[in-house]
Motif scaffolding. Sequence first.
Motif, PDB file in Angstrom:
ATOM      1  N   LEU A  16      40.570  51.044  28.335  1.00 12.06           N
ATOM      2  CA  LEU A  16      40.581  49.788  29.080  1.00 12.06           C
ATOM      3  C   LEU A  16      41.167  49.981  30.475  1.00 12.06           C
ATOM      4  O   LEU A  16      40.644  49.456  31.462  1.00 12.06           O
ATOM      5  CB  LEU A  16      41.375  48.730  28.306  1.00 12.06           C
ATOM      6  CG  LEU A  16      41.373  47.324  28.878  1.00 12.06           C
ATOM      7  CD1 LEU A  16      39.964  46.789  29.017  1.00 12.06           C
ATOM      8  CD2 LEU A  16      42.211  46.410  28.011  1.00 12.06           C
ATOM      9  N   THR A  17      42.227  50.770  30.553  1.00 11.53           N
ATOM     10  CA  THR A  17      42.832  51.063  31.851  1.00 11.53           C
ATOM     11  C   THR A  17      41.836  51.777  32.767  1.00 11.53           C
ATOM     12  O   THR A  17      41.680  51.416  33.937  1.00 11.53           O
ATOM     13  CB  THR A  17      44.093  51.919  31.679  1.00 11.53           C
ATOM     14  OG1 THR A  17      45.000  51.235  30.815  1.00 11.53           O
ATOM     15  CG2 THR A  17      44.755  52.213  32.999  1.00 11.53           C
ATOM     16  N   GLY A  23      36.300  49.785  37.599  1.00 12.55           N
ATOM     17  CA  GLY A  23      35.719  48.532  38.050  1.00 12.55           C
ATOM     18  C   GLY A  23      36.259  48.098  39.394  1.00 12.55           C
ATOM     19  O   GLY A  23      35.524  47.569  40.234  1.00 12.55           O
ATOM     20  N   SER A  24      37.540  48.340  39.622  1.00  8.14           N
ATOM     21  CA  SER A  24      38.118  47.947  40.911  1.00  8.14           C
ATOM     22  C   SER A  24      37.738  48.920  42.029  1.00  8.14           C
ATOM     23  O   SER A  24      37.605  48.517  43.179  1.00  8.14           O
ATOM     24  CB  SER A  24      39.639  47.828  40.799  1.00  8.14           C
ATOM     25  OG  SER A  24      40.225  49.093  40.600  1.00  8.14           O
ATOM     26  N   MET A  29      29.361  46.174  38.629  1.00  7.04           N
ATOM     27  CA  MET A  29      27.996  46.588  38.288  1.00  7.04           C
ATOM     28  C   MET A  29      27.826  48.098  38.199  1.00  7.04           C
ATOM     29  O   MET A  29      27.224  48.581  37.238  1.00  7.04           O
ATOM     30  CB  MET A  29      26.990  45.980  39.273  1.00  7.04           C
ATOM     31  CG  MET A  29      26.830  44.483  39.114  1.00  7.04           C
ATOM     32  SD  MET A  29      26.528  43.948  37.408  1.00  7.04           S
ATOM     33  CE  MET A  29      24.881  44.541  37.170  1.00  7.04           C
ATOM     34  N   PRO A  30      28.343  48.891  39.150  1.00  8.44           N
ATOM     35  CA  PRO A  30      28.220  50.339  38.982  1.00  8.44           C
ATOM     36  C   PRO A  30      28.938  50.856  37.727  1.00  8.44           C
ATOM     37  O   PRO A  30      28.444  51.758  37.054  1.00  8.44           O
ATOM     38  CB  PRO A  30      28.863  50.914  40.245  1.00  8.44           C
ATOM     39  CG  PRO A  30      28.716  49.848  41.260  1.00  8.44           C
ATOM     40  CD  PRO A  30      28.846  48.566  40.494  1.00  8.44           C
ATOM     41  N   PRO A  87      32.312  51.849  24.236  1.00  7.66           N
ATOM     42  CA  PRO A  87      32.355  51.809  25.697  1.00  7.66           C
ATOM     43  C   PRO A  87      33.642  52.405  26.246  1.00  7.66           C
ATOM     44  O   PRO A  87      34.725  52.114  25.748  1.00  7.66           O
ATOM     45  CB  PRO A  87      32.261  50.320  26.030  1.00  7.66           C
ATOM     46  CG  PRO A  87      32.562  49.598  24.779  1.00  7.66           C
ATOM     47  CD  PRO A  87      32.360  50.532  23.634  1.00  7.66           C
ATOM     48  N   GLY A  88      33.494  53.270  27.200  1.00  3.42           N
ATOM     49  CA  GLY A  88      34.647  53.899  27.832  1.00  3.42           C
ATOM     50  C   GLY A  88      34.281  55.264  28.365  1.00  3.42           C
ATOM     51  O   GLY A  88      33.296  55.869  27.944  1.00  3.42           O
TER      52      GLY A  88
END
Length: 127
Positions: A16-17, A23-24, A29-30, A87-88
């Motif tokens: 998650l981290t 994401g940031s 989207m990418p 996911p990850g």
Amino acid sequence: MKWLVLLFLVVPASELTLLLVAGSQLGVMPTLLIILITGIGGAYLAKKQGFKAIVEFKERIAAGDAPGPPIIDGLCIFAGGLLLLVPGFMTDLIGLLLLFSWPRKMIRPFIIQQIYKKMKKGTLIIR
């Protein structure tokens, strides 16, 4: 027990981290596109490698040889495919590595050693 803690607490927290950081840095989207591409590409590669392991297994059985390496390869391919479904980034990387033959050849002796240890203890019985 310690593996369960690692599996259910540390891995999702770190995934998650990494997803939040990606994401940031990259954008939402990418990041989602990367996860989608690794999932689809990994599923294709898992299917291809899985069929190859089945063919090798059948050939060894037909030749009268022990099918040990193809069984271990099949288990690694299955585990790699499962990791690609999660996911990850870390699980995708480990899953992709398990789908290629050279990393499997490197960890195969470790897996065989663990199987022998469990057989000696009596916690694993193969009939």
